[in-house]
Design an enzyme around this catalytic site. Sequence first.
Site, PDB file in Angstrom:
ATOM      1  N   GLY A 186       0.829  -1.204   0.000  1.00  0.00           N
ATOM      2  CA  GLY A 186       0.000   0.000   0.000  1.00  0.00           C
ATOM      3  C   GLY A 186       0.865   1.257   0.000  1.00  0.00           C
ATOM      4  N   TYR A 226      -3.120 -20.315   5.115  1.00  0.00           N
ATOM      5  CA  TYR A 226      -3.041 -19.022   4.397  1.00  0.00           C
ATOM      6  C   TYR A 226      -3.206 -19.274   2.898  1.00  0.00           C
ATOM      7  CZ  TYR A 226      -0.479 -14.883   2.524  1.00  0.00           C
ATOM      8  OH  TYR A 226      -0.079 -13.766   1.845  1.00  0.00           O
TER       9      TYR A 226
HETATM   10  P1  NAP Z   1       1.226  -5.954   5.182  1.00  0.00           P
HETATM   11  O1  NAP Z   1       2.365  -5.008   5.111  1.00  0.00           O
HETATM   12  O2  NAP Z   1       1.228  -7.022   6.237  1.00  0.00           O
HETATM   13  O3  NAP Z   1      -0.112  -5.099   5.318  1.00  0.00           O
HETATM   14  C1  NAP Z   1      -1.329  -5.749   5.525  1.00  0.00           C
HETATM   15  C2  NAP Z   1      -2.408  -4.723   5.368  1.00  0.00           C
HETATM   16  O4  NAP Z   1      -3.678  -5.375   5.575  1.00  0.00           O
HETATM   17  C3  NAP Z   1      -2.327  -3.591   6.395  1.00  0.00           C
HETATM   18  O5  NAP Z   1      -2.733  -2.388   5.782  1.00  0.00           O
HETATM   19  C4  NAP Z   1      -3.332  -4.015   7.446  1.00  0.00           C
HETATM   20  O6  NAP Z   1      -3.884  -2.922   8.176  1.00  0.00           O
HETATM   21  C5  NAP Z   1      -4.403  -4.638   6.563  1.00  0.00           C
HETATM   22  N1  NAP Z   1      -5.258  -5.553   7.318  1.00  0.00           N
HETATM   23  C6  NAP Z   1      -4.877  -6.636   8.034  1.00  0.00           C
HETATM   24  N2  NAP Z   1      -5.941  -7.178   8.655  1.00  0.00           N
HETATM   25  C7  NAP Z   1      -7.015  -6.404   8.313  1.00  0.00           C
HETATM   26  C8  NAP Z   1      -8.386  -6.427   8.648  1.00  0.00           C
HETATM   27  N3  NAP Z   1      -8.884  -7.377   9.461  1.00  0.00           N
HETATM   28  N4  NAP Z   1      -9.198  -5.484   8.133  1.00  0.00           N
HETATM   29  C9  NAP Z   1      -8.704  -4.517   7.314  1.00  0.00           C
HETATM   30  N5  NAP Z   1      -7.420  -4.438   6.947  1.00  0.00           N
HETATM   31  C10 NAP Z   1      -6.577  -5.370   7.455  1.00  0.00           C
HETATM   32  O7  NAP Z   1       1.016  -6.716   3.784  1.00  0.00           O
HETATM   33  P2  NAP Z   1       1.781  -6.472   2.410  1.00  0.00           P
HETATM   34  O8  NAP Z   1       3.117  -7.108   2.560  1.00  0.00           O
HETATM   35  O9  NAP Z   1       1.651  -5.060   2.012  1.00  0.00           O
HETATM   36  O10 NAP Z   1       0.933  -7.401   1.433  1.00  0.00           O
HETATM   37  C11 NAP Z   1      -0.073  -6.868   0.593  1.00  0.00           C
HETATM   38  C12 NAP Z   1      -0.752  -8.023  -0.139  1.00  0.00           C
HETATM   39  O11 NAP Z   1       0.234  -8.722  -0.919  1.00  0.00           O
HETATM   40  C13 NAP Z   1      -1.390  -9.049   0.781  1.00  0.00           C
HETATM   41  O12 NAP Z   1      -2.619  -9.456   0.239  1.00  0.00           O
HETATM   42  C14 NAP Z   1      -0.412 -10.204   0.783  1.00  0.00           C
HETATM   43  O13 NAP Z   1      -1.066 -11.438   0.993  1.00  0.00           O
HETATM   44  C15 NAP Z   1       0.188 -10.114  -0.603  1.00  0.00           C
HETATM   45  N6  NAP Z   1       1.543 -10.657  -0.686  1.00  0.00           N
HETATM   46  C16 NAP Z   1       2.515 -10.201   0.171  1.00  0.00           C
HETATM   47  C17 NAP Z   1       3.797 -10.751   0.068  1.00  0.00           C
HETATM   48  C18 NAP Z   1       4.913 -10.307   0.993  1.00  0.00           C
HETATM   49  O14 NAP Z   1       6.002 -10.893   0.920  1.00  0.00           O
HETATM   50  N7  NAP Z   1       4.707  -9.315   1.845  1.00  0.00           N
HETATM   51  C19 NAP Z   1       4.081 -11.735  -0.901  1.00  0.00           C
HETATM   52  C20 NAP Z   1       3.064 -12.139  -1.752  1.00  0.00           C
HETATM   53  C21 NAP Z   1       1.800 -11.593  -1.634  1.00  0.00           C
HETATM   54  P3  NAP Z   1      -3.150  -2.405   9.556  1.00  0.00           P
HETATM   55  O15 NAP Z   1      -1.926  -1.664   9.116  1.00  0.00           O
HETATM   56  O16 NAP Z   1      -4.159  -1.530  10.179  1.00  0.00           O
HETATM   57  O17 NAP Z   1      -2.845  -3.644  10.337  1.00  0.00           O
END
Ligand code: NAP
Length: 304
Positions: free
Chosen positions: A16, A132
Amino acid sequence: MKYKKIIVTGGSGMVGKSLQKILPEAIYLSSSDYDLRDKDEIIKMLNTYRPDIIIHLAARVGGIVDNITHPVEYFNDNLLMNTLLLKYSYEFGVERIISMLSACIFPDVVNSYPMKEDVIHEGPPTPTNFSYAYAKRCLLVQSDTYNKKCNTKYQCLIPCNLYGEYDKYGDNSHFVAALLKKIIIAKNNGEKEINLLGTGIAMRQFMYSDDLAWVIKYCMDNDVYENLNVATEELLTIKEMTDIILEICNASDFKVNWDSKYPDGQLRRDLKIDRLRELAPDFKITPFREGVKKTYDLIKNNLI
Ligand code: NAP
């Protein structure tokens, strides 16, 4: 502009924050704005913004140990968020959603690598993040089902592992963030040794989070609706990445103790990106060394 009202769920997370840099006009929401596990909160959000596109990044995301420790939460939280968000978005007339899956939804082992989008359902995912992965697989099935039956454009992108300056550097971090933090702390304490979990033989693609943000925006702006792998073409072992990261941190003389009592997770997890290259020929991948250096330079003074 093609879309009048863009909302981004998970807007406070790593991806984000990368997206905010290139898509400032969107509305970025976090769990403190709306808890997406609750249908009333989703309805409130949709009523407030009336979006014509949703970029759905929100998820419960974490490292291997947290996935093993909290499988029920990983399954329930992700399944609830995705299922309710798509169901009520459709009811509110949202025709376009771009959601994130993850490379770990692929089968644990396949016949040929790198993995193409069409082998996802050919076997069970790796046991270390089974819950997951299955919740994310359901998001894919749900999106495709809406598209077939209701003519929507609900797209899923499938990113490889990610890293970047906005990653989590606390307890529940991913590999690159966790390793950078360990090295920085050790250096500050005058130590020259770190302990890592597993053996280091697992092979992964790690992509800079800004690169995924570029692809999301490209799909939105260029009417690309297909489900697509999004990855770098560098496939490295955890050990090779560790050596590069130590070098970037000027810590190549460190001793690394590998703790083989801990699982390595899936042994090989690389995604084929031929289709992405066809649809987005301008896609430029940040080399691993360059992305980690950028990340290290941005975080090194802020961690302690
Ligand atoms: P992240 O940094 O962990 O951020 C997760 C986001 O989801 C945060 O904005 C969090 O809000 C929000 N969230 C969590 N629980 C929630 C709830 N119950 N209601 C509303 N919002 C909620 O994740 P990211 O690394 O940016 O990943 C973004 C996407 O890419 C995800 O769908 C993930 O599965 C996918 N992805 C990530 C990776 C990786 O290595 N990071 C790899 C492949 C795919 P808060 O800040 O308020 O907690």
